[in-house]
Scaffold this motif. Structure first.
Motif, mmCIF file in Angstrom:
data_model
loop_
_atom_site.group_PDB
_atom_site.id
_atom_site.type_symbol
_atom_site.label_atom_id
_atom_site.label_comp_id
_atom_site.label_asym_id
_atom_site.label_seq_id
_atom_site.Cartn_x
_atom_site.Cartn_y
_atom_site.Cartn_z
ATOM 1 N N ALA A 186 0.928 -1.244 0.046
ATOM 2 C CA ALA A 186 0.000 -0.065 -0.263
ATOM 3 C C ALA A 186 0.988 1.198 -0.159
ATOM 4 O O ALA A 186 0.551 2.166 -0.660
ATOM 5 C CB ALA A 186 -0.995 0.135 1.101
ATOM 6 N N LEU A 199 -0.010 5.430 -1.063
ATOM 7 C CA LEU A 199 -0.840 5.516 -0.029
ATOM 8 C C LEU A 199 -0.366 6.282 1.297
ATOM 9 O O LEU A 199 0.872 5.431 1.652
ATOM 10 C CB LEU A 199 -1.840 4.340 0.310
ATOM 11 C CG LEU A 199 -2.913 4.123 -0.651
ATOM 12 C CD1 LEU A 199 -2.455 3.836 -1.909
ATOM 13 C CD2 LEU A 199 -3.834 3.105 0.145
ATOM 14 N N THR A 200 -0.854 6.968 1.974
ATOM 15 C CA THR A 200 -0.332 7.469 3.348
ATOM 16 C C THR A 200 -0.586 6.492 4.296
ATOM 17 O O THR A 200 -1.352 5.374 4.026
ATOM 18 C CB THR A 200 -1.125 8.831 3.773
ATOM 19 O OG1 THR A 200 -2.370 8.524 3.782
ATOM 20 C CG2 THR A 200 -0.861 10.026 2.555
ATOM 21 N N HIS A 201 -0.121 6.615 5.357
ATOM 22 C CA HIS A 201 -0.571 5.889 6.726
ATOM 23 C C HIS A 201 -1.824 5.652 6.871
ATOM 24 O O HIS A 201 -2.449 4.485 6.869
ATOM 25 C CB HIS A 201 0.361 6.324 7.798
ATOM 26 C CG HIS A 201 -0.051 5.269 9.155
ATOM 27 N ND1 HIS A 201 0.540 4.286 9.390
ATOM 28 C CD2 HIS A 201 -0.937 5.321 10.095
ATOM 29 C CE1 HIS A 201 0.054 3.597 10.298
ATOM 30 N NE2 HIS A 201 -0.795 4.203 10.857
ATOM 31 N N GLN A 261 -4.590 6.418 4.754
ATOM 32 C CA GLN A 261 -5.257 5.770 3.761
ATOM 33 C C GLN A 261 -4.814 4.063 3.632
ATOM 34 O O GLN A 261 -5.601 3.088 3.376
ATOM 35 C CB GLN A 261 -4.593 5.992 2.369
ATOM 36 C CG GLN A 261 -5.244 7.604 2.016
ATOM 37 C CD GLN A 261 -4.543 8.281 0.872
ATOM 38 O OE1 GLN A 261 -3.308 7.991 0.660
ATOM 39 N NE2 GLN A 261 -5.409 9.061 0.309
ATOM 40 N N ILE A 311 -7.856 1.707 3.917
ATOM 41 C CA ILE A 311 -8.303 0.981 2.534
ATOM 42 C C ILE A 311 -7.808 -0.392 2.573
ATOM 43 O O ILE A 311 -8.607 -1.484 2.038
ATOM 44 C CB ILE A 311 -7.942 1.867 1.455
ATOM 45 C CG1 ILE A 311 -8.474 3.181 1.720
ATOM 46 C CG2 ILE A 311 -8.396 0.937 -0.011
ATOM 47 C CD1 ILE A 311 -7.967 4.229 0.500
ATOM 48 N N VAL A 312 -6.473 -0.774 3.238
ATOM 49 C CA VAL A 312 -6.009 -2.001 2.780
ATOM 50 C C VAL A 312 -6.063 -2.938 4.151
ATOM 51 O O VAL A 312 -6.614 -4.040 4.225
ATOM 52 C CB VAL A 312 -4.527 -1.875 2.279
ATOM 53 C CG1 VAL A 312 -3.939 -3.221 2.422
ATOM 54 C CG2 VAL A 312 -4.727 -1.178 1.275
ATOM 55 N N PRO A 367 -10.052 -3.125 6.681
ATOM 56 C CA PRO A 367 -10.945 -4.078 6.129
ATOM 57 C C PRO A 367 -10.498 -5.653 6.201
ATOM 58 O O PRO A 367 -11.479 -6.406 6.440
ATOM 59 C CB PRO A 367 -11.154 -3.688 4.401
ATOM 60 C CG PRO A 367 -10.480 -2.289 4.367
ATOM 61 C CD PRO A 367 -9.525 -2.322 5.636
ATOM 62 N N GLN A 368 -9.167 -5.982 5.872
ATOM 63 C CA GLN A 368 -8.681 -7.454 6.217
ATOM 64 C C GLN A 368 -8.732 -7.629 7.600
ATOM 65 O O GLN A 368 -9.340 -8.662 7.847
ATOM 66 C CB GLN A 368 -7.276 -7.384 5.395
ATOM 67 C CG GLN A 368 -7.480 -7.137 4.123
ATOM 68 C CD GLN A 368 -6.019 -7.368 3.568
ATOM 69 O OE1 GLN A 368 -5.399 -8.532 3.857
ATOM 70 N NE2 GLN A 368 -5.240 -6.516 2.994
ATOM 71 N N ASP A 381 5.372 9.987 0.909
ATOM 72 C CA ASP A 381 4.278 9.517 0.448
ATOM 73 C C ASP A 381 4.327 10.033 -1.078
ATOM 74 O O ASP A 381 4.106 9.428 -1.981
ATOM 75 C CB ASP A 381 3.213 9.837 1.087
ATOM 76 C CG ASP A 381 3.067 9.161 2.458
ATOM 77 O OD1 ASP A 381 3.410 8.043 2.308
ATOM 78 O OD2 ASP A 381 2.531 9.875 3.375
ATOM 79 N N PHE A 396 -3.850 -6.987 -2.871
ATOM 80 C CA PHE A 396 -4.873 -6.757 -1.788
ATOM 81 C C PHE A 396 -6.174 -7.805 -1.899
ATOM 82 O O PHE A 396 -6.744 -7.801 -2.838
ATOM 83 C CB PHE A 396 -5.632 -5.434 -1.752
ATOM 84 C CG PHE A 396 -4.496 -4.291 -1.724
ATOM 85 C CD1 PHE A 396 -3.328 -4.391 -0.962
ATOM 86 C CD2 PHE A 396 -4.398 -3.448 -2.572
ATOM 87 C CE1 PHE A 396 -2.370 -3.450 -0.858
ATOM 88 C CE2 PHE A 396 -3.489 -2.375 -2.773
ATOM 89 C CZ PHE A 396 -2.250 -2.592 -1.690
#
Ligand SMILES: Nc1ncnc2c1ncn2[C@@H]1O[C@H](COP(=O)(O)OP(=O)(O)OP(=O)(O)O)[C@@H](O)[C@H]1O
Ligand SMILES: [Mg+2]
Lengths: 257, 255
Positions: free
Chosen positions: A156, A161-163, A165, A169-170, A173-174, B83, B99
């Motif tokens: 990610a 992606l930032t920390h 995000q 998002i990653v 959810p998991q 980033d 993912f």
């Protein structure tokens, strides 16, 4: 076959219990249909309050638990005091029995006499429950976050992606998917623990039953309240089972690939 | 390797990078410069620091000393927003790292929409084009665990390309694959390289390095011990250590 043996077991149990010498007295004081019928409406009204505590408290527990878990994952020396604070909080509220938290918050807090502080036993009781349960749920969430392999975060971050995000998002959810069975189990536990707010003399199902017991010197209302709590818990327990079973199946089919 | 030709500077310029994990000094001053449209292959024994080198370049690790320049900008400067820098690179990992909770399409469109602010429609269209290019057009709605390793790795390449990276970093992207799946992934890499992408790849596939790379760098003892055109480094190495390494590789049947 399973049905027959189950049936046989209950018949035998019934015969043993009802043939006991003390049975007539127990039947009269614990299983009086008449008292049950009279106490039922009050207990049901009380249960409505338990349900409200359950819903409001449950949602707050989820939010606070998630927040605590995410705070605990923050890296870097700048967040060290925050992490320590969360650790102390979790250790504290997982260690202290809920009933003591209820007493301290329910009676100790109003005794401080702070201006504008809530005095409603409903609010105070819900607060105590949220304090205790969010400590448990934070640990559940944390275990879930840690179960997501670090390579997922690396992927990610490598995409820019930032920390935050990556988390949103990653990772989360998991993590949520893995912890759903554990969360549902905690929910089942919460369903009966909301009955403990009766110690703050708010008229919930347990307290309503207690009042009738005091009037009639008959314990049947407790049995009624207990049965109602069981009825409340059965659907969630079945859902928890189903979700765990599905998660297990997923995992097994996943490891075969 | 400070033999950068004059004119437009290199896309990636690694200067004296040092990286240690505790007392284990993995990189002791690595120099590496990659011109635009070039493919550089990193070879070296297991544990020689190839992955560490790539992770330093992609800012997934912070370097202890030295600099990494991306298009002339020192991205190891602590004031740089890491980033923002990572957005300009694509990384593909050995273990794919797709993912699992997102579909193939969502994997590919995630960074373009969330990080680069492209519209969902545009990102989807581009993702479909990429998936068609890697021969997985019909897998867009599948989830990663329904794909073979080779297919997953091709999706990972598409995901890295979807951000239109300035530089593509590939870390042994075929070593987790069954031998019969290696070819399909290498074919995609060859195509991407032919398209002009600037690539740094750590690899154990010497044959592939020979075909695709412009430069091969042999990493040993925490430094780039030898570098040059593949024919020279792989065919007629100067350093005895390189020769030893290649002899071991040939014994293992990988050249
Ligand atoms: N996060 C880490 N923490 C501690 N040590 C690490 C870490 N990452 C790598 N190392 C160590 O750094 C050294 C180099 O590892 P690296 O993965 O870069 O080698 P490699 O050349 O990629 O090897 P391989 O060909 O097996 O992939 C190894 O000794 C490894 O144990
Ligand atoms: Mg490696």
């Amino acid at each position: 076959m399973a049905l027959a043996s189950t049936l046989a077991f209950f018949v035998v149990a019934y015969l043993v219990v009802t043939s006991a010498p003390g049975w007539p007295r127990v039947q009269a004081t614990f299983f009086s249909l008449d008292v049950a019928r009279r106490s039922f409406p009050q207990i049901l009204t009380g249960l409505w309050l338990n349900l409200q505590v359950l819903v409001v408290g449950g949602l707050l527990v989820l939010a606070l638990g998630l927040l605590l878990a995410v705070l605990r994952t923050l890296r870097g020396p700048a967040f060290a005091p925050l992490r320590l604070l969360v650790t102390v909080y979790v250790d504290l509220f997982r260690g202290v029995p809920l009933i003591i938290v209820l007493y301290l918050v329910g009676f100790g807090f109003p005794a401080l006499g702070l201006q504008g502080a809530p005095t409603s036993p409903f609010v105070l009781g819900t607060t105590a429950i949220v304090l205790t349960y969010s400590a448990y749920v934070a640990e559940v969430f944390r275990a879930g976050i840690e179960s997501v392999h670090p390579s997922q975060r690396a992927a990610a971050r490598s995409l820019g992606l930032t920390h935050r995000q990556s988390m949103r998002i990653v990772v989360l959810p998991q993590a949520l998917r893995t912890v759903t069975p554990a969360l549902l189990n905690d929910f089942v536990a919460l369903q009966k623990d909301v009955g403990l707010i009766s110690v703050l003399s708010v008229v919930d199902a347990v307290r309503a039953a207690q009042i009738v017991v005091g009037q009639t010197f008959n314990f049947t209302p407790y049995v009624v309240a207990g049965l109602l709590f069981v009825l409340l818990a059965v659907p969630s327990a079945r859902i928890a089972d189903a979700v765990s079973a599905r998660a297990r199946r997923r995992q097994q089919s996943g490891s075969l690939l | 390797m400070n033999d950068t030709p004059p004119g437009a500077g290199p896309v990636l310029d690694v200067r004296g990078v040092v990286k240690a994990f505790g007392s284990n000094v993995v990189l002791r001053g690595v120099d590496l410069s990659v011109e635009e449209h070039r493919v550089v292959a990193l070879i070296g024994g297991s544990g020689s620091g190839k992955s560490t080198m790539l992770r330093c370049a992609s800012l997934l690790e912070t370097v202890d000393d030295g600099q990494v320049l991306l298009d002339g900008e020192d991205v190891t400067d602590p004031r740089v927003d890491a980033d923002r820098v990572r957005r300009r690179m694509g990384v593909v990992f050995q273990a794919y790292n797709l993912f699992p909770h997102l579909s193939v399409l969502e994997n590919v469109t995630l960074a373009p929409t969330v990080v680069h602010g492209r519209s969902a429609a545009e990102a989807r269209e581009e993702a479909h084009a990429l998936l068609a290019r890697i021969g997985l057009a019909e897998k867009a709605t599948e989830y990663p665990d329904r794909l073979s390793g080779g297919q997953q790795q091709r999706v990972a390449i598409a995901r890295a390309l979807a951000v239109r990276p300035r530089l593509l970093l590939l870390d042994e992207i075929t070593s987790a694959l069954d031998p019969e799946l290696v070819g399909e992934v290498l074919r995609v890499v060859r195509e991407v390289a032919a398209g002009g992408m600037t690539i740094v790849m750590a690899t154990h596939e010497m044959g592939f390095a020979k075909q695709v790379a412009d430069t091969v760098c042999f990493l040993d003892g925490g430094v780039v011990l030898e570098h040059g055109p593949p024919a020279q480094v792989l065919g007629d190495p100067v350093q005895p250590r390189t020769r030893q390494f290649l002899a071991r590789v040939i014994d293992a049947g990988r050249l």
